[in-house]
Design a protein around this motif. Structure first.
Motif, PDB file in Angstrom:
ATOM      1  N   ARG A  89       0.829  -1.270  -0.069  1.00  0.00           N
ATOM      2  CA  ARG A  89       0.097  -0.002   0.059  1.00  0.00           C
ATOM      3  C   ARG A  89       0.804   1.176  -0.079  1.00  0.00           C
ATOM      4  NH1 ARG A  89      -5.240   0.177   1.410  1.00  0.00           N
ATOM      5  NH2 ARG A  89      -6.292  -2.139   1.716  1.00  0.00           N
ATOM      6  N   PHE A  90       2.012   1.236   0.753  1.00  0.00           N
ATOM      7  CA  PHE A  90       2.804   2.517   1.032  1.00  0.00           C
ATOM      8  C   PHE A  90       3.630   2.585  -0.394  1.00  0.00           C
ATOM      9  CE2 PHE A  90       7.061   3.798   1.730  1.00  0.00           C
ATOM     10  CZ  PHE A  90       7.036   4.887   2.516  1.00  0.00           C
ATOM     11  N   ALA A  91       3.769   1.576  -1.167  1.00  0.00           N
ATOM     12  CA  ALA A  91       4.513   1.764  -2.253  1.00  0.00           C
ATOM     13  C   ALA A  91       3.303   2.505  -3.520  1.00  0.00           C
ATOM     14  CB  ALA A  91       4.872   0.309  -2.886  1.00  0.00           C
ATOM     15  N   ARG A  92       2.283   2.053  -3.385  1.00  0.00           N
ATOM     16  CA  ARG A  92       1.367   2.540  -4.252  1.00  0.00           C
ATOM     17  C   ARG A  92       0.991   4.132  -4.154  1.00  0.00           C
ATOM     18  NH1 ARG A  92      -0.921  -2.573  -3.844  1.00  0.00           N
ATOM     19  NH2 ARG A  92      -2.220  -2.003  -2.139  1.00  0.00           N
ATOM     20  N   MET A  93       0.695   4.536  -2.784  1.00  0.00           N
ATOM     21  CA  MET A  93       0.191   5.783  -2.583  1.00  0.00           C
ATOM     22  C   MET A  93       0.379   6.107  -1.181  1.00  0.00           C
ATOM     23  SD  MET A  93      -0.857   8.820  -4.166  1.00  0.00           S
ATOM     24  CE  MET A  93      -1.502   8.043  -5.669  1.00  0.00           C
ATOM     25  N   VAL A  94       0.778   7.441  -0.933  1.00  0.00           N
ATOM     26  CA  VAL A  94       0.738   8.013   0.407  1.00  0.00           C
ATOM     27  C   VAL A  94       0.088   9.240   0.569  1.00  0.00           C
ATOM     28  CG1 VAL A  94       2.156   8.915   2.401  1.00  0.00           C
ATOM     29  CG2 VAL A  94       3.275   6.862   1.047  1.00  0.00           C
ATOM     30  N   TYR A  95      -1.274   8.986   1.213  1.00  0.00           N
ATOM     31  CA  TYR A  95      -2.140  10.107   1.341  1.00  0.00           C
ATOM     32  C   TYR A  95      -1.617  10.968   2.689  1.00  0.00           C
ATOM     33  CZ  TYR A  95      -5.177   7.837  -1.808  1.00  0.00           C
ATOM     34  OH  TYR A  95      -5.738   7.532  -3.228  1.00  0.00           O
ATOM     35  N   LEU A  96      -2.074  12.149   2.626  1.00  0.00           N
ATOM     36  CA  LEU A  96      -1.569  13.088   3.904  1.00  0.00           C
ATOM     37  C   LEU A  96      -2.614  13.678   4.149  1.00  0.00           C
ATOM     38  CD1 LEU A  96       2.025  14.341   2.215  1.00  0.00           C
ATOM     39  CD2 LEU A  96       1.661  12.729   4.088  1.00  0.00           C
ATOM     40  N   ASP A  97      -2.902  14.183   5.474  1.00  0.00           N
ATOM     41  CA  ASP A  97      -3.806  14.874   6.012  1.00  0.00           C
ATOM     42  C   ASP A  97      -3.316  15.261   7.515  1.00  0.00           C
ATOM     43  OD1 ASP A  97      -6.062  16.311   6.855  1.00  0.00           O
ATOM     44  OD2 ASP A  97      -7.248  14.429   7.210  1.00  0.00           O
ATOM     45  N   SER A  98      -2.493  16.564   7.378  1.00  0.00           N
ATOM     46  CA  SER A  98      -1.982  16.914   8.898  1.00  0.00           C
ATOM     47  C   SER A  98      -1.811  18.534   8.526  1.00  0.00           C
ATOM     48  CB  SER A  98      -0.496  16.316   8.878  1.00  0.00           C
ATOM     49  OG  SER A  98       0.191  16.704   9.669  1.00  0.00           O
ATOM     50  N   SER A  99      -1.805  19.159   9.762  1.00  0.00           N
ATOM     51  CA  SER A  99      -1.717  20.523   9.879  1.00  0.00           C
ATOM     52  C   SER A  99      -0.270  20.991  10.201  1.00  0.00           C
ATOM     53  CB  SER A  99      -2.539  21.176  11.136  1.00  0.00           C
ATOM     54  OG  SER A  99      -2.207  20.333  12.219  1.00  0.00           O
ATOM     55  N   GLY A 100       0.629  19.705  10.245  1.00  0.00           N
ATOM     56  CA  GLY A 100       2.126  19.888  10.393  1.00  0.00           C
ATOM     57  C   GLY A 100       2.416  19.462  11.758  1.00  0.00           C
ATOM     58  N   GLY A 101       3.641  19.982  12.414  1.00  0.00           N
ATOM     59  CA  GLY A 101       4.132  19.677  13.796  1.00  0.00           C
ATOM     60  C   GLY A 101       5.442  19.537  13.858  1.00  0.00           C
ATOM     61  N   ASP A 102       6.133  18.727  14.305  1.00  0.00           N
ATOM     62  CA  ASP A 102       7.570  18.569  14.713  1.00  0.00           C
ATOM     63  C   ASP A 102       8.389  18.491  13.199  1.00  0.00           C
ATOM     64  OD1 ASP A 102      10.334  17.411  15.106  1.00  0.00           O
ATOM     65  OD2 ASP A 102       9.618  17.857  17.285  1.00  0.00           O
TER      66      ASP A 102
END
Length: 258
Positions: free
Chosen positions: A58-71
């Motif tokens: 799954r990781f190899a196919r697509m990495v979806y992101l939903d984050s306000s940021g952070g460290d």
């Protein structure tokens, strides 16, 4: 028609920084989703998740992101993993990718943003609790240089880096499709530096880049075929990305400890 060109690749961006839970990684559609505020220890949790054979696929196919940021220091570690793994990054409809998350997004070989998603950048903020003022200032400056050098190496356009540095940590510069079109950055932010050349050698000229260079866009009755052409080109480019990924499997396996 120009609006259709922009909307197809990158949606209208709006919003501001919002707090979220600590980052987590989970299966999502055909890929994985990294969601929540990036905190220390998240890199180790992501590595542990990806080590599972099903999850790596799954990781190899697509990495979806939903984050306000952070460290930001932790984000750089995660971004390095995405970079060396030939990841495809995607901010899906209704998701946001701000601040340190933008570093993750730019680490993808191919980078996608769905209609209804948002991107935003600002000057990095590093909280330092130890040392004197001079030591703290030197440390923050070092981190800022590290981030900028890393993002420059990924091909982040200089104008975006300037906007990032000029925007206070308490504010957010929203990267709008209109602004990207005016700056001629749509293709630059969608593909890693150098990858677009290899993709065009295999798949032919990138359709949107041709349109943005002044080639007359198709009439409304031709739009459906034009969109189909873009989808076919994207599929071809992703096959090239996946081929590079498989070819460097030993390096990727070493990264995740397999």
């Amino acid at each position: 028609m120009m609006r259709a060109i922009v909307t197809f690749l990158i949606s209208a961006f709006a919003g501001a920084w919002l707090p979220a839970a600590a980052a987590d990684i989970s299966a999502y559609q055909r890929g994985v989703l990294i969601q929540g505020t990036i905190e220390k220890g998240d890199y180790a949790r992501i590595i542990e998740f990806v080590r599972h054979p099903d999850n790596y696929g799954r990781f190899a196919r697509m990495v979806y992101l939903d984050s306000s940021g952070g460290d930001v220091v932790e984000a750089i570690k995660i971004a390095h993993l995405l970079d060396k793994s030939y990841a495809a990054t995607h901010v899906a409809r209704g998701a946001r990718c701000y601040s340190a998350c933008f570093i993750l997004w730019m680490s993808g070989v191919t980078r996608h943003v769905s209609s209804g998603a948002t991107l935003g950048v600002h000057r990095i903020y590093v909280q330092v609790k130890e040392g004197g003022i001079d030591q703290q200032s030197a440390y923050v400056s070092q981190i800022a240089r590290t981030v900028e050098n890393y993002m420059s190496g990924l091909g982040t356009p200089r104008v975006i880096l300037d906007k990032m540095n000029a925007t206070a940590p308490t504010d957010l510069f929203v990267i709008s499709p209109r602004w990207l079109a005016e700056q001629h950055l749509l293709t630059a932010v969608s593909y890693r530096l150098g990858f677009i050349d290899a993709a065009q050698a295999r798949c032919g000229p990138e359709p949107v880049a041709l349109a943005m260079k002044g080639k007359a866009p198709p009439a409304d009755d031709e739009a459906e075929g034009w969109v189909s052409q873009i989808k076919s080109w994207i599929t071809c480019a992703d096959e090239l990305r996946a081929s590079n990924q498989r070819g460097d499997g030993v390096t990727i396996a070493a990264l995740i400890g397999q």
